[in-house]
Each structure stands twice: as structure tokens, then as C-alpha cells.
Design an enzyme around this catalytic site. Structure first.
Site, PDB file in Angstrom:
ATOM      1  N   HIS A  26     -35.432  82.405 -30.858  1.00  0.00           N
ATOM      2  CA  HIS A  26     -34.775  82.790 -29.606  1.00  0.00           C
ATOM      3  C   HIS A  26     -35.587  83.896 -28.918  1.00  0.00           C
ATOM      4  O   HIS A  26     -35.838  83.851 -27.710  1.00  0.00           O
ATOM      5  CB  HIS A  26     -33.351  83.265 -29.904  1.00  0.00           C
ATOM      6  CG  HIS A  26     -32.613  83.725 -28.688  1.00  0.00           C
ATOM      7  ND1 HIS A  26     -32.242  82.874 -27.672  1.00  0.00           N
ATOM      8  CD2 HIS A  26     -32.207  84.965 -28.308  1.00  0.00           C
ATOM      9  CE1 HIS A  26     -31.628  83.567 -26.727  1.00  0.00           C
ATOM     10  NE2 HIS A  26     -31.600  84.846 -27.084  1.00  0.00           N
TER      11      HIS A  26
ATOM     12  N   ARG B 271     -23.114  91.963 -15.462  1.00  0.00           N
ATOM     13  CA  ARG B 271     -23.531  91.646 -16.839  1.00  0.00           C
ATOM     14  C   ARG B 271     -24.592  90.550 -16.861  1.00  0.00           C
ATOM     15  O   ARG B 271     -25.369  90.437 -17.817  1.00  0.00           O
ATOM     16  CB  ARG B 271     -22.316  91.249 -17.700  1.00  0.00           C
ATOM     17  CG  ARG B 271     -22.707  90.974 -19.144  1.00  0.00           C
ATOM     18  CD  ARG B 271     -21.535  90.887 -20.089  1.00  0.00           C
ATOM     19  NE  ARG B 271     -21.995  90.556 -21.419  1.00  0.00           N
ATOM     20  CZ  ARG B 271     -21.254  90.651 -22.515  1.00  0.00           C
ATOM     21  NH1 ARG B 271     -20.022  91.071 -22.446  1.00  0.00           N
ATOM     22  NH2 ARG B 271     -21.747  90.320 -23.693  1.00  0.00           N
TER      23      ARG B 271
ATOM     24  N   ASN C 260     -29.062  88.500 -18.813  1.00  0.00           N
ATOM     25  CA  ASN C 260     -29.683  87.177 -18.953  1.00  0.00           C
ATOM     26  C   ASN C 260     -31.140  87.175 -18.489  1.00  0.00           C
ATOM     27  O   ASN C 260     -31.749  86.117 -18.354  1.00  0.00           O
ATOM     28  CB  ASN C 260     -28.892  86.125 -18.159  1.00  0.00           C
ATOM     29  CG  ASN C 260     -27.521  85.910 -18.745  1.00  0.00           C
ATOM     30  OD1 ASN C 260     -27.334  86.023 -19.953  1.00  0.00           O
ATOM     31  ND2 ASN C 260     -26.547  85.629 -17.890  1.00  0.00           N
TER      32      ASN C 260
ATOM     33  N   LYS D  30     -19.545  88.475 -26.952  1.00  0.00           N
ATOM     34  CA  LYS D  30     -19.735  87.043 -26.663  1.00  0.00           C
ATOM     35  C   LYS D  30     -19.707  86.295 -27.987  1.00  0.00           C
ATOM     36  O   LYS D  30     -20.454  86.627 -28.917  1.00  0.00           O
ATOM     37  CB  LYS D  30     -21.075  86.801 -25.970  1.00  0.00           C
ATOM     38  CG  LYS D  30     -21.032  87.079 -24.473  1.00  0.00           C
ATOM     39  CD  LYS D  30     -22.279  86.567 -23.777  1.00  0.00           C
ATOM     40  CE  LYS D  30     -22.212  86.821 -22.288  1.00  0.00           C
ATOM     41  NZ  LYS D  30     -23.458  86.452 -21.596  1.00  0.00           N
TER      42      LYS D  30
ATOM     43  N   ARG E   2      -4.662  82.696 -32.928  1.00  0.00           N
ATOM     44  CA  ARG E   2      -4.819  83.317 -31.591  1.00  0.00           C
ATOM     45  C   ARG E   2      -5.517  84.663 -31.666  1.00  0.00           C
ATOM     46  O   ARG E   2      -5.345  85.524 -30.805  1.00  0.00           O
ATOM     47  CB  ARG E   2      -3.479  83.468 -30.880  1.00  0.00           C
ATOM     48  CG  ARG E   2      -2.781  82.154 -30.635  1.00  0.00           C
ATOM     49  CD  ARG E   2      -1.660  82.320 -29.637  1.00  0.00           C
ATOM     50  NE  ARG E   2      -1.051  81.034 -29.370  1.00  0.00           N
ATOM     51  CZ  ARG E   2       0.000  80.573 -30.056  1.00  0.00           C
ATOM     52  NH1 ARG E   2       0.535  81.291 -31.012  1.00  0.00           N
ATOM     53  NH2 ARG E   2       0.493  79.396 -29.750  1.00  0.00           N
TER      54      ARG E   2
ATOM     55  N   GLU F 187     -18.605  89.281 -17.646  1.00  0.00           N
ATOM     56  CA  GLU F 187     -19.704  88.704 -16.857  1.00  0.00           C
ATOM     57  C   GLU F 187     -19.229  88.076 -15.544  1.00  0.00           C
ATOM     58  O   GLU F 187     -19.525  86.934 -15.228  1.00  0.00           O
ATOM     59  CB  GLU F 187     -20.502  87.686 -17.694  1.00  0.00           C
ATOM     60  CG  GLU F 187     -21.894  87.448 -17.117  1.00  0.00           C
ATOM     61  CD  GLU F 187     -22.821  86.698 -18.062  1.00  0.00           C
ATOM     62  OE1 GLU F 187     -22.900  87.045 -19.245  1.00  0.00           O
ATOM     63  OE2 GLU F 187     -23.468  85.754 -17.578  1.00  0.00           O
TER      64      GLU F 187
ATOM     65  N   GLU G 164     -35.687  90.994 -27.168  1.00  0.00           N
ATOM     66  CA  GLU G 164     -34.406  91.435 -26.583  1.00  0.00           C
ATOM     67  C   GLU G 164     -34.435  92.944 -26.320  1.00  0.00           C
ATOM     68  O   GLU G 164     -33.829  93.427 -25.371  1.00  0.00           O
ATOM     69  CB  GLU G 164     -33.220  91.070 -27.489  1.00  0.00           C
ATOM     70  CG  GLU G 164     -32.941  89.571 -27.621  1.00  0.00           C
ATOM     71  CD  GLU G 164     -32.244  88.953 -26.393  1.00  0.00           C
ATOM     72  OE1 GLU G 164     -32.026  89.635 -25.372  1.00  0.00           O
ATOM     73  OE2 GLU G 164     -31.929  87.745 -26.467  1.00  0.00           O
TER      74      GLU G 164
ATOM     75  N   HIS H 110     -33.865  79.981 -22.396  1.00  0.00           N
ATOM     76  CA  HIS H 110     -32.937  79.052 -23.076  1.00  0.00           C
ATOM     77  C   HIS H 110     -33.423  77.614 -22.939  1.00  0.00           C
ATOM     78  O   HIS H 110     -33.320  76.822 -23.872  1.00  0.00           O
ATOM     79  CB  HIS H 110     -31.541  79.133 -22.432  1.00  0.00           C
ATOM     80  CG  HIS H 110     -30.613  80.064 -23.147  1.00  0.00           C
ATOM     81  ND1 HIS H 110     -29.370  80.370 -22.652  1.00  0.00           N
ATOM     82  CD2 HIS H 110     -30.732  80.738 -24.319  1.00  0.00           C
ATOM     83  CE1 HIS H 110     -28.768  81.198 -23.492  1.00  0.00           C
ATOM     84  NE2 HIS H 110     -29.568  81.443 -24.497  1.00  0.00           N
TER      85      HIS H 110
ATOM     86  N   HIS I  18     -33.580  84.633 -19.743  1.00  0.00           N
ATOM     87  CA  HIS I  18     -32.837  83.574 -20.438  1.00  0.00           C
ATOM     88  C   HIS I  18     -32.744  82.273 -19.638  1.00  0.00           C
ATOM     89  O   HIS I  18     -32.514  81.222 -20.222  1.00  0.00           O
ATOM     90  CB  HIS I  18     -31.425  84.058 -20.805  1.00  0.00           C
ATOM     91  CG  HIS I  18     -31.425  85.021 -21.971  1.00  0.00           C
ATOM     92  ND1 HIS I  18     -32.079  86.232 -21.935  1.00  0.00           N
ATOM     93  CD2 HIS I  18     -30.870  84.939 -23.211  1.00  0.00           C
ATOM     94  CE1 HIS I  18     -31.912  86.859 -23.104  1.00  0.00           C
ATOM     95  NE2 HIS I  18     -31.186  86.097 -23.885  1.00  0.00           N
TER      96      HIS I  18
ATOM     97  N   LYS J 246     -27.150  98.345 -23.652  1.00  0.00           N
ATOM     98  CA  LYS J 246     -26.337  97.129 -23.582  1.00  0.00           C
ATOM     99  C   LYS J 246     -24.857  97.473 -23.406  1.00  0.00           C
ATOM    100  O   LYS J 246     -24.147  96.854 -22.603  1.00  0.00           O
ATOM    101  CB  LYS J 246     -26.534  96.264 -24.836  1.00  0.00           C
ATOM    102  CG  LYS J 246     -25.561  95.100 -24.816  1.00  0.00           C
ATOM    103  CD  LYS J 246     -26.019  93.825 -25.354  1.00  0.00           C
ATOM    104  CE  LYS J 246     -24.980  92.753 -25.024  1.00  0.00           C
ATOM    105  NZ  LYS J 246     -25.158  91.520 -25.712  1.00  0.00           N
TER     106      LYS J 246
HETATM  107  N1  GLY Z   1     -26.686  88.332 -24.535  1.00  0.00           N
HETATM  108  C1  GLY Z   1     -26.237  88.559 -23.223  1.00  0.00           C
HETATM  109  C2  GLY Z   1     -24.891  89.182 -23.148  1.00  0.00           C
HETATM  110  O1  GLY Z   1     -24.366  89.657 -24.135  1.00  0.00           O
HETATM  111  O2  GLY Z   1     -24.305  89.194 -22.078  1.00  0.00           O
END
Ligand code: GLY
Length: 373
Positions: free
Chosen positions: A274, A251, A255, A142, A120, A247, A184, A262, A258, A237
Site C-alpha cells: 500500500h 478529511r 487521501n 475508518k 451494534r 470525511e 504515509e 489505490h 490515494h 492526522k
Molecule cells: N487513511 C485516510 C483517512 O483515515 O482518512
């Protein structure tokens, strides 16, 4: 002292930027009760940096274990996570032990997910070794894996205890990996003013202009320039993450590029990096914004010019428009059946939009292929 701190109350953590593993002890102060450290790395990074990191940690009198997972996005799946669980079980990893994710974004995402879920949740420290991981995926918590052909569809928000960036590890990146990672960074530069509007204490650095003025130094991997860019990038960031960790709203501006990026990445079965896909996705988002009349063609060309000088491709003749549109429909960024776009307004400012006409999306993708309308 940390170069950047991600302020999330009891989940706050430092980001250290160094040119070696010499200061790693600082990162370890965040996990003072840990007795054993498990390095999770991949078959590429293992050969380059695992031994030097492990001997440094052993020198600090930690017991160090290591598991090497196969490199590549195709291994970012539950099977690889299971292998880590099995290793942890066989070696009686306890909750007070710590996983150290040494590698690029794939390693960080997988190791972070294993750390989030084993017992956990056990501690983990991110040690990113690619530009993409340094400037994006190692910051913000993430973690996750791909599943059923969909990217990052299983995962958890789980913050590391620290991020330790050793700039020296960037020297062995291939030229393609190195430069394309800057997509990025360009993305963060293109949201900087929007972030400043959110957080009053955040001072604008003018990252986009700095990138434009320092392309030669970037390409030469000049250490002070790289260090400044990475620090500024991580600050931008982290401010977004502090505002909306899970998010639920803003947040999503991270994206930018993306939604289409993506989809291109999956449709080309990961032939492009990427970063290259994010760059293409940002250009397509700029095209949509130009068509909607809230961004100028001149600004779009300025972005394309920066990407080009950095050596990042700005079109690709093998993009299959049908496949990209299909992949977009499978994406997490579909909400209530609508695609979610982040579109530029000015250099540094973006807005969110989920009412983009399909024909307009198609035309913008077609422009990336370079085919006639
Ligand atoms: N890579 C996008 C984020 O961390 O929200």
C-alpha cells in the site's frame, strides 16, 4: 499519560507510544467495564506477538480469547468478518467485552468493522504492528472491508477506545514493509501546513524537513527518532480527524496520493505494498500539479529524493495505464462522476481539485511507468 489524544468529545481516545506491552494497562483504563478481551490477529502476527500480549493481559486478570484470521488483503472481506461474528456468537461475547485488533492495517480494518457492527457496536482497541497501521489506519476510526473488487467500499466510521503502539513490534517487519510504510508519514508531512491553517493551536513541527534530516536514523530504526516521528505524524492526522471525523470535507486531504495510488494497487493485484502505491500516487499528483503550474518541478524532485533515500520505489515498469484508469473510475473518490484529487501547492500545503483533464492524468501515470510519450 497519553502521547497524543484524539479529541472527539465523548468519542475521544488516547494514543500511547511505548517500546513494549508494559504500559498496556493504561489503554485498558479506557474500557473499565470490560471483563473479556478478544484478540483478533492474523496468521503472521499471531506467531510473533499474540502470546506475549495475551500473557500480559492475563497477568492483569482479564479473560483473554483469540481468533486468528488469514493474513493478506485478499482476506479483507465479509467472509472473514462473518468468521469473527461466528466466533463472538459461539463465545457469547457481550457488549461490554472488547476486541483488541493486533496487527497491520488489514487486521485493524476488519476487526474494527466487526467491533462496529457486532451487537451494534462493542469496544475495540487498536494495537497496530506495521508502520502503515501505526501512522495511518489505526487512527481516525475508518473500519471496513473490500467488496466486489473495490477497496474499503463497505465500512463504518467507528473510533477505537485507545490506540496502543508497541515500537518493538516494528522490528520484525520486512524491510519493504518497514520503509514503504513511511510513504504515509511523508503524506502527513506534505499536508502539515494545511493542517496548521485549520487548527490554530497546532504548532508546526516541520515534519518533512525532519524526515529529510533523519533518514539514516529512520533506516536504523533508532527508537527516539521513530517515537518522535510517530507522535508528530499521529498528531497531524488526529487534527484532521478532529476537524472532520466523517470525511464530509477537509478529511479528504488524507487521501493525498490515494486517487491514483489505490488504482495502481488494485490494478497490480496487490503486488506492491500500500505504501509503495501511495508513494507512486503522490508523485503522479505532484506531476499533475506541476502541469497545472501551481507546484514546481524542483519541489517534486525534492519529494522523489526523500522517497528514494528511504528506499521507496518511485516508478514501476509494470503499471498498465488503461487498467489504472479503469480502477480509478470504480473508486470511492469519484463524486458526481468526477475524480477527486488532492494536489500539492508547496511542501506541506495541499489543495483539493476535481477538474483534472483525463489526458493530464494519463500523462502523469505514464511518467511513473517511465515509458516515452
Ligand atoms: N487513511 C485516510 C483517512 O483515515 O482518512
Amino acid at each position: 499519560m497519553a502521547d497524543v489524544t484524539v479529541n472527539l468529545g465523548e468519542r475521544s481516545y488516547p494514543i500511547y507510544i511505548s517500546d513494549s506491552f508494559r504500559d498496556f494497562g493504561n489503554a485498558l483504563t479506557t474500557i473499565s467495564f470490560s471483563s473479556r478481551l478478544l484478540i483478533v490477529t492474523d496468521s503472521n502476527v499471531d506467531k510473533l506477538y499474540a502470546d506475549s500480549l495475551a500473557s500480559f493481559l492475563e497477568h492483569l486478570e482479564y479473560e483473554v480469547l483469540k481468533i486468528v484470521i488469514p493474513a493478506g488483503e485478499k482476506n479483507k472481506n465479509l467472509e472473514t468478518v462473518s468468521r469473527i461474528y461466528e466466533f463472538c456468537r459461539q463465545n457469547q461475547i457481550e457488549r461490554k467485552d472488547t476486541i483488541i485488533a493486533l496487527g497491520g492495517g488489514v487486521v485493524g480494518d476488519i476487526a474494527g468493522f466487526a467491533a462496529a457492527t457486532y451487537l451494534r457496536g462493542i469496544n475495540f482497541i487498536q494495537v497496530p504492528t506495521t508502520i502503515i497501521a501505526v501512522c495511518d489506519s489505526s487512527v481516525g476510526g475508518k473500519t471496513g472491508v473490500d467488496f466486489g473488487g473495490s477497496k474499503n467500499i463497505i465500512g463504518a466510521f467507528y473510533q477505537p477506545k485507545a490506540v496502543y503502539i508497541n515500537l518493538d513490534t516494528l522490528k520484525t517487519l520486512s524491510q519493504v514493509q518497514y520503509v514503504s510504510g513511511f510513504a504515509e508519514v511523508v503524506k502527513h508531512a506534505l499536508i502539515e501546513k494545511t493542517v496548521a491553517d485549520l487548527q490554530e493551536e497546532f504548532e508546526l513541527a516541520g515534519l518533512f524537513e525532519y524526515l529529510e534530516e533523519n533518514t539514516e536514523k529512520i533506516l536504523e530504526k533508532e527508537i527516539d527518532c521513530l517515537s518522535y516521528i510517530i507522535k508528530t505524524n499521529c498528531l497531524i492526522k488526529s487534527k484532521v480527524v478532529e476537524f472532520d471525523e466523517k470525511e464530509k470535507g477537509i478529511r479528504a486531504i488524507l487521501n493525498f496520493g490515494h486517487t491514483i495510488g489505490h488504482a495502481i494497487e488494485s490494478s497490480l493485484e496487490f503486488r506492491l505494498t500500500h505504501g509503495e502505491c501511495v508513494a507512486l500516487g503522490m508523485i503522479a499528483a505532484c506531476s499533475i500539479a506541476v502541469k497545472l503550474d501551481f507546484f514546481t518541478e524542483q519541489r517534486k524532485q525534492r519529494i522523489i529524493a526523500l522517497l528514494t533515500v528511504l528506499g521507496i520505489p518511485t516508478n514501476d515498469s509494470e503499471i498498465d495505464i488503461e487498467k489504472v484508469q479503469q480502477e480509478m473510475k470504480n473508486d470511492k473518490k469519484v463524486s458526481g462522476g468526477k475524480l477527486h484529487f488532492v494536489l500539492p501547492k508547496k511542501i506541506g500545503e495541499v489543495i483539493e481539485c476535481n477538474h483534472v483533464d483525463e489526458g493530464m492524468i494519463r500523462e502523469s501515470i505514464r511518467e511513473l511507468v517511465g515509458a516515452s510519450l
